[in-house]
Write a protein that holds these residues in place. Structure first.
Motif, short mmCIF file in Angstrom:
data_model
loop_
_atom_site.label_atom_id
_atom_site.label_comp_id
_atom_site.label_asym_id
_atom_site.label_seq_id
_atom_site.Cartn_x
_atom_site.Cartn_y
_atom_site.Cartn_z
N THR A 220 -15.51 49.19 22.09
CA THR A 220 -14.80 50.51 21.90
C THR A 220 -15.27 50.36 20.09
O THR A 220 -15.86 52.08 19.66
N ARG B 183 -17.01 55.12 24.70
CA ARG B 183 -16.28 56.00 25.09
C ARG B 183 -15.08 55.69 26.18
O ARG B 183 -15.02 55.59 25.96
N PHE C 48 -12.94 52.55 25.79
CA PHE C 48 -12.08 52.81 25.34
C PHE C 48 -11.10 53.73 26.22
O PHE C 48 -9.95 53.42 25.99
N TYR D 35 -6.88 52.01 27.08
CA TYR D 35 -6.35 53.66 27.10
C TYR D 35 -5.49 52.72 28.91
O TYR D 35 -4.07 52.83 28.62
N TRP E 76 -9.62 53.17 18.08
CA TRP E 76 -10.67 53.72 18.22
C TRP E 76 -11.48 53.83 16.60
O TRP E 76 -12.50 53.12 16.87
N ARG E 77 -10.85 54.33 15.54
CA ARG E 77 -11.44 53.70 14.30
C ARG E 77 -11.45 52.58 13.68
O ARG E 77 -12.53 52.32 13.13
#
Length: 183
Positions: free
Chosen positions: A14, A19, A22, A26, A59-60
């Protein structure tokens, strides 16, 4: 079943902007993290919003996670809990400013995901919390579940601020040790 190594790998991927990783992260962790949000916020709609916002932060900031021998869930739960606590504090600030939230009716009934998460871990957490001094267990609950600040805790328990910090740090270490034992 998703392992600790799988979660660490998904966080690392991630951080590189993957993606698919990620989405996997999740899928593997959102139910548990939703339970954290729901417990702190006490409102299903707010918890859903907070979960999505927490995943944006994950994510960031995935590049900030460091493999250190501790569970990657600890990092994910910390990011999520801190975000939810910030929302509680913001709500308090709005309420203190005289703004009314009467239009929002909280959904106090937990959903199936929250019930599953809670039932899977509640007994172990309760047992471990029971091993703490009652004041220290209360301080942990107030800080990490109810969003109280260190200063609020110091005032409540009538102890210096640094004492509260020490209580919480030592209590969390004891809880982590207790929860890390096979139960």
């Amino acid at each position: 079943m998703t392992t600790t190594a799988d979660i660490e790998n998904m966080i690392a991927r991630t951080a590189l902007g993957d993606r698919a990783a990620f989405e996997g992260l999740y899928a593997a962790t959102s139910a548990k993290l939703f339970g954290v949000c729901l417990r702190v916020l006490g409102n299903r709609a707010e918890a859903e919003d907070a979960l999505q916002e927490a995943f944006v932060k994950i994510w960031r900031n995935a590049d900030r996670y460091r493999v250190n021998g501790l569970s990657p869930m600890t990092w994910l739960i910390t990011v999520t809990r801190n975000h939810a606590v910030d929302k509680v504090r913001a709500r308090r600030a709005l309420m203190g400013a005289g703004l009314d939230e009467a239009a929002e009716i909280p959904d106090s009934a937990p959903g199936p995901e929250a019930l599953a998460v809670a039932s899977a871990t509640r007994g172990r957490i309760d047992d471990c919390m029971g091993q703490l001094d009652p004041d220290k267990a209360g301080a942990v609950r107030r800080a990490y579940l109810d969003g109280h600040t260190y200063q609020e805790l110091a005032d409540h328990y009538d102890v210096p601020l640094n004492t509260v910090r020490t209580w919480l740090r030592r209590s969390l270490l004891k809880l982590r040790e207790c929860l890390s034992h096979d139960g």
